[in-house]
Motif scaffolding. Structure first.
Motif, short mmCIF file in Angstrom:
data_model
loop_
_atom_site.label_atom_id
_atom_site.label_comp_id
_atom_site.label_asym_id
_atom_site.label_seq_id
_atom_site.Cartn_x
_atom_site.Cartn_y
_atom_site.Cartn_z
N ALA A 74 -3.80 -9.03 -6.81
CA ALA A 74 -4.45 -9.89 -5.83
C ALA A 74 -4.52 -11.33 -6.34
O ALA A 74 -4.24 -12.28 -5.60
N ALA A 75 -4.88 -11.51 -7.61
CA ALA A 75 -4.96 -12.85 -8.18
C ALA A 75 -3.57 -13.49 -8.27
O ALA A 75 -3.40 -14.68 -8.03
N GLN A 76 -2.55 -12.67 -8.61
CA GLN A 76 -1.19 -13.19 -8.66
C GLN A 76 -0.72 -13.62 -7.28
O GLN A 76 0.00 -14.62 -7.14
N LEU B 217 -7.59 -8.02 1.99
CA LEU B 217 -8.05 -8.64 0.76
C LEU B 217 -9.41 -9.32 0.98
O LEU B 217 -9.66 -9.89 2.04
N GLN B 218 -10.26 -9.26 -0.03
CA GLN B 218 -11.58 -9.88 0.03
C GLN B 218 -11.61 -11.08 -0.93
O GLN B 218 -10.89 -11.10 -1.93
N PHE B 219 -12.47 -12.05 -0.62
CA PHE B 219 -12.57 -13.25 -1.45
C PHE B 219 -14.01 -13.51 -1.86
O PHE B 219 -14.93 -13.34 -1.06
N LEU C 109 0.07 -0.90 0.56
CA LEU C 109 -1.18 -1.52 0.99
C LEU C 109 -1.55 -2.64 0.04
O LEU C 109 -1.22 -2.61 -1.14
N GLU C 110 -2.24 -3.66 0.53
CA GLU C 110 -2.74 -4.74 -0.31
C GLU C 110 -4.25 -4.78 -0.17
O GLU C 110 -4.78 -5.09 0.90
N ILE C 111 -4.94 -4.40 -1.23
CA ILE C 111 -6.40 -4.40 -1.21
C ILE C 111 -6.90 -5.10 -2.47
O ILE C 111 -6.13 -5.40 -3.38
N GLY C 112 -8.21 -5.33 -2.51
CA GLY C 112 -8.80 -5.90 -3.71
C GLY C 112 -9.63 -7.12 -3.40
O GLY C 112 -9.70 -7.58 -2.25
#
Length: 287
Positions: A275-277, A121-123, A89-92
């Motif tokens: 997430a930043a990477q 993902l959230q921004f 999963l990709e979260i953050g």
């Protein structure tokens, strides 16, 4: 001391209000106040001063702890992202800061590419002048910044080279030239736009031993273009900044080339979240 208490303190510090922090966190104002009081009691220090005239203010120790608390919370978020990645999963949340031109040109393309592949993902987007973006990075308000300067406190990833071009009114004597050499601008009244445009210009004038005559200094592109349209001078500005040209205004290439370096910046590459990477990797692929 709990993660919830630290999160509440962070939101109170960022919003400058118990009530506003409560709205963001979906809590009542008394619950926020109680959490802060409990945190202060546990730490045995005063973190926040409640002043009727000035509102909420951080004490000196509160200001020092704020940066560390941001690092702690970002560390927990990074851990959650690692666990989620292990499960496929990709979260953050990715907190991004940029100066206005970069925000308008780069961010929509990068965010669309990420959102299509990783919709969870959230921004959080922050836009400000160069000094603000650097301060947000150093104080850990944001994870990644797009800046056109260097800072020894930050780690830089080369990202994009923005060409600088000359802008002049169509009745200016130099408009007859296909290219404008820096030497052609010796003693010519220039309009300089702040925000990262000025340093490459100063350097090229020094390198070519040309006299830089600054007549006006402005802080936004629209003001600069309107002043050129009124015949108040010539300007050298980044190509990215020019989305449209008003009537009677033309552009010319400059020789030798002036390139403005635009970098991705982070407080520390070693501490960068997944997430930043992902944001950094996507930006480099696109541009």
């Amino acid at each position: 001391m709990t993660i919830t208490q630290l999160t509440i303190f962070l939101k109170v510090a960022e919003t400058g209000s118990f009530t506003k922090a409560g709205k963001v966190l979906h809590m009542t104002q008394p619950a926020v106040s109680r959490a802060i009081s409990n945190l202060e009691a546990e730490l045995d220090v005063k973190l926040i001063i409640r002043d009727r005239k000035n509102g909420i203010m951080l004490t000196d120790v509160g200001k020092r702890l704020l940066i560390q608390i941001r690092e702690i919370l970002q560390g927990f978020e990074k851990m959650e992202q690692e666990i989620a990645a292990e499960k496929g999963l990709e979260i953050g949340t990715i907190r991004i800061g940029a100066f206005p031109t970069a925000s308008a040109f780069f961010l929509p393309k990068i965010l669309r590419a990420i959102e299509q592949k990783y919709p969870n993902l959230q921004f959080e987007l922050y836009e400000g002048i160069m000094n603000q973006v650097e301060e947000w990075l150093v104080s850990r308000v944001i994870d990644v910044g797009i800046i056109n300067s260097s800072n020894e406190e930050l780690e830089m990833i080369p990202f994009y080279q923005d060409k600088m071009i000359a802008v002049l009114r169509d009745d200016h004597p130099l408009q007859k030239k296909a290219h404008i050499h820096i030497n052609d601008l010796d003693q010519v009244p220039l309009i300089i736009c702040k925000g990262g445009n000025e340093l490459p210009i100063v350097h090229i004038f020094e390198e070519t031993k040309t006299t830089l005559k600054v007549k006006f200094v402005v802080h936004n592109t629209n003001a600069l273009l309107n002043m050129i349209q009124e015949g108040l001078g010539v300007a050298i500005i980044s190509e990215l900044s020019l989305t449209t040209l008003p009537p009677n205004v033309q552009i010319r290439d400059v020789q030798p080339n002036i390139l403005r370096e635009i970098n991705l910046a982070v407080p520390s590459l070693g501490d960068t979240s997944l997430a930043a990477q992902l944001f950094i990797d996507t930006a480099k692929k696109l541009f």
